[in-house]
Scaffold this active site. Structure first.
Site, PDB file in Angstrom:
ATOM      1  N   LYS A  40      71.179  23.882  12.782  1.00  0.00           N
ATOM      2  CA  LYS A  40      69.563  22.913  12.652  1.00  0.00           C
ATOM      3  C   LYS A  40      69.762  22.644  11.179  1.00  0.00           C
ATOM      4  O   LYS A  40      70.149  21.188  11.664  1.00  0.00           O
ATOM      5  CB  LYS A  40      68.816  23.494  13.437  1.00  0.00           C
ATOM      6  CG  LYS A  40      67.860  24.308  12.473  1.00  0.00           C
ATOM      7  CD  LYS A  40      66.814  25.014  13.388  1.00  0.00           C
ATOM      8  CE  LYS A  40      65.680  25.576  12.179  1.00  0.00           C
ATOM      9  NZ  LYS A  40      65.397  23.969  11.025  1.00  0.00           N
ATOM     10  N   ASP A  90      61.561  18.955  11.938  1.00  0.00           N
ATOM     11  CA  ASP A  90      62.485  19.989  12.030  1.00  0.00           C
ATOM     12  C   ASP A  90      61.481  21.303  12.184  1.00  0.00           C
ATOM     13  O   ASP A  90      60.084  20.429  12.799  1.00  0.00           O
ATOM     14  CB  ASP A  90      62.519  20.505  10.250  1.00  0.00           C
ATOM     15  CG  ASP A  90      63.794  21.802  10.736  1.00  0.00           C
ATOM     16  OD1 ASP A  90      64.101  22.401  11.366  1.00  0.00           O
ATOM     17  OD2 ASP A  90      63.837  22.430   9.706  1.00  0.00           O
ATOM     18  N   GLU A  91      61.814  22.028  12.764  1.00  0.00           N
ATOM     19  CA  GLU A  91      60.686  23.012  13.681  1.00  0.00           C
ATOM     20  C   GLU A  91      60.049  22.863  14.468  1.00  0.00           C
ATOM     21  O   GLU A  91      59.192  22.670  14.599  1.00  0.00           O
ATOM     22  CB  GLU A  91      60.199  23.952  12.583  1.00  0.00           C
ATOM     23  CG  GLU A  91      61.265  24.427  11.269  1.00  0.00           C
ATOM     24  CD  GLU A  91      62.211  26.408  11.726  1.00  0.00           C
ATOM     25  OE1 GLU A  91      62.095  26.427  13.201  1.00  0.00           O
ATOM     26  OE2 GLU A  91      62.827  26.278  11.182  1.00  0.00           O
ATOM     27  N   GLN A 125      61.880  30.216  19.699  1.00  0.00           N
ATOM     28  CA  GLN A 125      61.596  30.943  18.934  1.00  0.00           C
ATOM     29  C   GLN A 125      59.939  29.977  18.313  1.00  0.00           C
ATOM     30  O   GLN A 125      59.923  30.490  17.169  1.00  0.00           O
ATOM     31  CB  GLN A 125      62.332  30.652  17.378  1.00  0.00           C
ATOM     32  CG  GLN A 125      63.802  31.571  17.706  1.00  0.00           C
ATOM     33  CD  GLN A 125      64.734  30.987  16.670  1.00  0.00           C
ATOM     34  OE1 GLN A 125      64.238  31.389  15.068  1.00  0.00           O
ATOM     35  NE2 GLN A 125      66.022  30.180  16.792  1.00  0.00           N
ATOM     36  N   ARG A 165      67.891  37.545  13.451  1.00  0.00           N
ATOM     37  CA  ARG A 165      67.991  38.330  12.331  1.00  0.00           C
ATOM     38  C   ARG A 165      69.328  39.136  11.809  1.00  0.00           C
ATOM     39  O   ARG A 165      69.835  38.351  10.540  1.00  0.00           O
ATOM     40  CB  ARG A 165      66.920  38.437  11.613  1.00  0.00           C
ATOM     41  CG  ARG A 165      65.737  37.881  11.327  1.00  0.00           C
ATOM     42  CD  ARG A 165      65.140  36.431  11.293  1.00  0.00           C
ATOM     43  NE  ARG A 165      65.787  35.757  12.699  1.00  0.00           N
ATOM     44  CZ  ARG A 165      66.060  34.321  12.128  1.00  0.00           C
ATOM     45  NH1 ARG A 165      65.946  34.174  11.712  1.00  0.00           N
ATOM     46  NH2 ARG A 165      66.455  33.745  14.423  1.00  0.00           N
TER      47      ARG A 165
END
Length: 720
Positions: A30, A262-263, A293, A662
């Site tokens: 991303k 972002d996020e 997430q 992860r």
């Protein structure tokens, strides 16, 4: 450096006007999409100052700025990146030359800089808070605040909150300052009037001694009198200003044309309202995130903002990035299988070109110590077998209390490790002391900083004398410095030694005030101040050993170096414009923004990383151990016992999903049959999430690995 893009990534980058939601699955690249989209806008002729990109941490913003600059340097004015071909088709809303309809390419967009590449000067890339800080700094009068406002740190917030709660007779054991600050933050982010938010019966039950709205009002008034803002104010006040002032709103809508968030899954309602106030039609928002997430609801993040994006922006295009560049396929299959049990999500199915026959390993230990021993011995075995560094391994846990057993066993095995969240540079007492001096020089209304520095170094002013001075100031509705300034005329019962120390302190402040406040001279003035404080003698007087004295002095020197770097102005500072004055005021604002993140100094020594799952967000490791997989730990007991269990369990499942994704190559899942709780051994129930994983991709182990000899050998080798 060019970042190769797949077909869907390229589609995101070349998107023209209008809102775009990018569902960026874990490890789908991303950041590369965001960086390429920004540089794509520049080569189309969009002015750098018309681009606004926001994220949630200073570290993420800094990395994004660096990558944008790196890519822009290697891109020519026609849009071709060295070693790549420009896109064949002009995107929607663009003409054949790449200009947006109704705009003219800027000089930066039409021509190369002399040094080659595209100019990025003027782009805003920063956090929501730094964006709010920039707007406040540019509109202090319109916002109703003074230019030399300070940003209140968490410790000072809690101190003020505790004083107000004690004064109101509140039972601190039942409702402490942390509860209070969280309540204030929730109110500010809610958008409700203070009386409405705290008018609920629940607040009368929590704080029966005095109406909560009144105590919060006193807190707000106290900060206002100190010309101080807390971090929520950095978004709350700009959002209100943009909403109520057409002049200010139109100014920023004219400045910014393209937005990137972002996020996006971590956005709260106030941040979203703040961002949309800056936009004008056709709402050029590129929102990038992954609802799978979203793990920060306790910070106010609301997944509905992302889930309802199409409802809010009916014309929005939605693109899902599902190709993962991090993990082996078996890890993604396990993760996909788990997260599919959530009902409130955008459907995604991650895939990878990394196909192997590997499986995840599950180990059930007899107790917490056995779990830690298994993890430590497995790390040693894998390290030697595959020639890995210790930094290739990460141990993840749900809550901090779980780290103790791992730390003890790793230490016994002579395995170097690092626990994320350890003491930070700006949290060290000697640094806080110097910063308190600087805060006071910047703002004489900062009573809290003044109370701290009165005894640094010792001047014969006792804590009792300071409390009498503070009480006298409170009764006379003055600031503490006002009382100290006219101490000879005040009728206060203090000792001769205290009076002498106060007079000495006044002279000391007068001697250094002018130099400290002079723009461009802060580092020299700070060094002069530190020399005058004779800190080394003070630390020796405190009885510290030689090594601790040396460490403190080195830390103070590093602080001066940080001021020198700040004044040099070699890099853009979050929340400050390109040409912002480098003064004591902007330095303190910079430090406040910097310490908002959980920043850590990294060592060159490879170490096993120990951290909570929340801290691991955005990171990746060759081998990951997800530990404590028991009901009550993951999922957390609060989510099981809470009123909205289904919603809470979904967030815990997302947390587990983050932990799984992860891992790049190897994934270990561990749990314990028993754990100690307040001295008692209790039986544990395996996490319900284990039942949601595909059984054909799991290998169960029930015994400790036969690697004790390897561990002993590793221990011996480390001592050679």
């Amino acid at each position: 450096m060019a970042y190769p893009l797949n077909t869907l990534q390229e589609k995101c980058v070349s998107h023209g006007e209008g809102p775009l939601l990018v569902l960026a699955g874990a490890g789908s690249g991303k950041t590369g999409v965001i960086v390429n989209r920004i540089t794509s806008l520049l080569r189309r002729g969009i002015k750098p100052s018309a681009v606004c990109a926001v994220t949630f941490t200073n570290k993420a913003a800094r990395e994004m700025r660096e990558r944008v600059r790196e890519l822009a340097r290697g891109m020519d004015a026609l849009g071709a990146t060295r070693g790549t071909r420009p896109s064949a088709a002009a995107p929607r809303g663009m003409d054949a030359q790449g200009a947006t309809h109704g705009t003219r390419p800027s000089a930066a967009g039409r021509e190369k800089k002399a040094s080659g590449g595209l100019s990025t000067k003027g782009i805003f890339i920063g956090t929501f808070h730094s964006l709010g800080l920039m707007i406040l700094r540019e509109n202090t009068e319109e916002a109703g605040i003074q230019k030399n406002f300070i940003i209140m740190g968490q410790d000072d917030q809690r101190t003020h909150a505790r004083e107000l709660l004690v004064a109101a007779g509140v039972d601190i054991e039942a409702f402490n300052e942390k509860h209070f600050i969280k309540a204030v933050s929730d109110w500010k982010n809610s958008g409700e009037a203070r009386e409405d938010f705290f008018g609920d019966d629940i607040w009368r039950l929590k704080v029966p001694q005095k109406p909560m709205a009144e105590i919060v009002g006193e807190y707000v008034e106290r900060l206002s009198n100190m010309n101080a803002l807390d971090f929520d104010d950095l978004i709350l006040i700009p959002e209100r200003l943009l909403r109520t002032s057409m002049l200010v709103r139109d100014k920023y809508r004219a400045r910014f044309e393209y937005f990137l968030a972002d996020e996006f899954q971590d956005t709260n309602p106030l941040q979203f309202r703040f961002l949309t106030q800056l936009m004008r039609e056709p709402m050029n928002l590129c929102a990038v995130g992954d609802d799978d997430q979203s793990i920060y609801s306790w910070r106010g993040a609301d997944t509905r903002i992302m889930l309802e994006f199409k409802t809010r922006f009916p014309e929005a295009e939605i693109i899902a990035l599902e190709q993962n560049y991090r993990s082996e396929q078996y890890i993604l299959d396990i993760s996909n299988h788990l997260i599919a049990h959530n009902t409130q999500r955008h459907a995604k199915n991650l895939f990878s070109e990394k196909k192997t026959a590997n499986h995840a390993v599950i180990f059930e230990a007899p107790d917490g110590t056995g779990e830690a021993e298994y993890v430590a011995d497995t790390i040693v075995a894998l390290k030697m077998r595959h020639q890995l560094e210790y930094s290739a391994f990460c141990v993840l846990y749900r809550t901090n209390f779980q780290s103790r057993s791992f730390e003890e066993i790793l230490r016994q095995r002579n395995i170097p490790y690092h626990v994320s969240g350890s003491y930070q540079f700006y949290d060290r007492s000697e640094i806080k002391d110097i910063l308190a001096y600087l805060r006071f020089f910047a703002n004489h209304a900062d009573d809290r900083s003044l109370m701290r520095i009165l005894t640094i170094p010792k001047r014969g002013i006792s804590e009792a004398s300071i409390q009498r001075l503070a009480q006298y100031a409170l009764l006379n509705k003055k600031h503490l410095w006002d009382i100290i300034s006219e101490i000879e005329m005040c009728e206060i019962d203090i000792s001769a030694a205290a009076l002498s120390g106060i007079l000495e302190f006044k002279d000391f402040i007068a001697e250094h005030a002018e130099g400290i406040r002079k723009p461009g001279q802060l580092s020299k003035a700070a060094q002069k101040l530190i020399d005058a404080l004779q800190l080394e003698r003070e630390y020796i007087r405190q009885g510290l050993d030689a090594q601790k004295v040396t460490n403190k002095i080195l830390n103070v020197r590093e602080l001066v170096r940080s001021i020198e770097d700040f004044e040099a102005g070699e890099r853009q500072i979050p929340g400050l414009g390109e040409n912002a004055e480098r003064s004591i005021y902007t330095y303190l604002q910079f430090v406040a923004m910097l310490t908002a993140d959980d920043k850590e100094n990294e060592s060159d020594l490879p170490r096993v990383q120990l951290m909570t799952i929340h801290q691991a967000k955005g990171l990746e490791f060759n081998t990951v151990f997800v530990t404590g997989l028991e009901d009550g730990i993951l999922p957390h007991q609060r989510s099981i016992d809470g009123e909205n269990e289904a919603h809470a369990i979904e967030e815990e499942r997302r947390l587990m999903y983050v932990a799984l994704t992860r891992a790049k190559s190897r994934l270990y899942l561990t749990l314990s049959q028993t754990r100690k709780n307040r001295g008692l051994v209790t039986d544990c129930t395996p996490s319900r999430f284990l039942d949601e994983l595909p059984k054909d991709l799991l290998d169960w182990e029930s015994n400790l690995p036969a690697v004790a000899d390897l561990a002993e050998l590793e221990s011996m080798l480390s001592g050679i």
